[in-house]
Design a protein around this motif. Sequence first.
Motif, PDB file in Angstrom:
ATOM      1  N   GLY A 284       8.049  -1.155  -2.511  1.00 20.11           N
ATOM      2  CA  GLY A 284       6.992  -1.735  -1.688  1.00 20.11           C
ATOM      3  C   GLY A 284       6.656  -0.859  -0.508  1.00 20.11           C
ATOM      4  O   GLY A 284       7.283   0.147  -0.229  1.00 20.11           O
ATOM      5  N   ALA A 285       5.621  -1.280   0.200  1.00 23.76           N
ATOM      6  CA  ALA A 285       5.191  -0.528   1.381  1.00 23.76           C
ATOM      7  C   ALA A 285       6.176  -0.656   2.520  1.00 23.76           C
ATOM      8  O   ALA A 285       6.110   0.077   3.479  1.00 23.76           O
ATOM      9  N   MET A 286       7.097  -1.614   2.435  1.00 26.62           N
ATOM     10  CA  MET A 286       8.040  -1.793   3.536  1.00 26.62           C
ATOM     11  C   MET A 286       9.207  -0.825   3.426  1.00 26.62           C
ATOM     12  O   MET A 286      10.366  -1.193   3.378  1.00 26.62           O
ATOM     13  N   SER A 287       8.888   0.441   3.329  1.00 24.61           N
ATOM     14  CA  SER A 287       9.864   1.511   3.426  1.00 24.61           C
ATOM     15  C   SER A 287       9.537   2.266   4.704  1.00 24.61           C
ATOM     16  O   SER A 287       8.466   2.092   5.268  1.00 24.61           O
TER      17      SER A 287
ATOM     18  N   MET B  52       1.633  -3.550   7.469  1.00 24.72           N
ATOM     19  CA  MET B  52       1.327  -2.442   6.563  1.00 24.72           C
ATOM     20  C   MET B  52       1.479  -2.875   5.115  1.00 24.72           C
ATOM     21  O   MET B  52       0.683  -2.496   4.243  1.00 24.72           O
ATOM     22  N   TYR B  53       2.483  -3.689   4.859  1.00 25.57           N
ATOM     23  CA  TYR B  53       2.695  -4.201   3.499  1.00 25.57           C
ATOM     24  C   TYR B  53       1.531  -5.083   3.071  1.00 25.57           C
ATOM     25  O   TYR B  53       0.993  -4.943   1.976  1.00 25.57           O
ATOM     26  N   ALA B  54       1.126  -6.007   3.974  1.00 21.18           N
ATOM     27  CA  ALA B  54       0.055  -6.946   3.634  1.00 21.18           C
ATOM     28  C   ALA B  54      -1.281  -6.234   3.455  1.00 21.18           C
ATOM     29  O   ALA B  54      -1.970  -6.420   2.447  1.00 21.18           O
ATOM     30  N   LEU B  55      -1.657  -5.382   4.412  1.00 19.97           N
ATOM     31  CA  LEU B  55      -2.935  -4.688   4.317  1.00 19.97           C
ATOM     32  C   LEU B  55      -2.924  -3.661   3.197  1.00 19.97           C
ATOM     33  O   LEU B  55      -3.921  -3.474   2.513  1.00 19.97           O
ATOM     34  N   GLY B  56      -1.795  -2.997   3.001  1.00 19.14           N
ATOM     35  CA  GLY B  56      -1.699  -2.022   1.925  1.00 19.14           C
ATOM     36  C   GLY B  56      -1.816  -2.671   0.567  1.00 19.14           C
ATOM     37  O   GLY B  56      -2.453  -2.142  -0.338  1.00 19.14           O
TER      38      GLY B  56
END
Length: 347
Positions: A5-8, A325-329
């Motif tokens: 996921g983007a949460m890196s 960032m995770y949500a918008l990405g």
Amino acid sequence: SRLRGAMSPPSERSKGSWLMEYSCGAFAGAANVFTGYPFDTVKVRLQSSPGYYRGMLHCATSVVQQEGARSLFRGLSPPLIGGAMETGINYAVYSRLLHYLNSRTDPPAGPSTSSGSTGTGPGSGGLLQSSLLHVPLAAAVAGVALSVVLGPTELIKCRLQMAGSHYHGPMHCLSSLIESEGVRGLTRGLGATLIREVPGNMIYFSGYEALRRGVSTLSSSSSSSSSSSSSGRSMSDTLGDAASAILCGGLAGCLMWVFVLPVDVAKTRLQTATPGSPWDVGVARHLAMLWREGRTKALWSGLTPTLVRAFPANGAQFAAWELSMYALGAREAAAGPAQGLSACPVS
């Protein structure tokens, strides 16, 4: 293959748009300021009125009893607006420069390796090996950009937070400052801000990146068996990433403040000094005066409220950054690659 996921950490993430990175950074900055502002008020009181309070708890209770609980949030609007602006700039410049530096050293895209990742993917060895070396440089440049916005807003904030402040609000403080010191007065403490922010940013982002990678390595090894049978991110994965961001962000914030607090104490006294007073001197003189005044105790004045504030505030900041960032990405990825960031690159 396992979906990442983007949460890196930002250094392991695909590049987003300027607007998205700035917006997520602004949201993160607002979360930081609101969460930590009461602690910051106590810190400023302890630094600007040495010897007046017996400690953090005495300062906080005295302020609430004498001035009301709302006084802990006095002057919130300038740093809330400024915090959103400055953190948006900080994260956008940092992320952009980091991606640029990484792109200069990434190996060319090639066939998938045995682990299923390409040469330029977020999980590739080349990016992971090179990006940590680039983090301090990107953070230092972002610290310069950050200081330009941060200097004037913190100047007004510190003056509003002073004990016995006679200002009616941010605009009154701003107009009084310009009237008494001219427009140049807005640059008071800018050099000290640069001295604090550039190395502070280097420590902050490097600490966060290193901690996130360590936590990610531990969690990956412990969940390797379950990840092979799952192709998507569960809610527990997202919550675990958020908890990791809070922990690593909080620890990185505490680490940074331990190193830069003496400069921050000098900056606070410089920015709250009356022009022409004995306190109206440069950073080096302030540090020397603090050393003569009380050695390490004076230099690290307000350390306890600073660290008490730093952990939740910076934890909230990085959690807000990662989640937004995770949500918008994810939304941009759903809209198609032409929209910008692909939030969930496969490795």
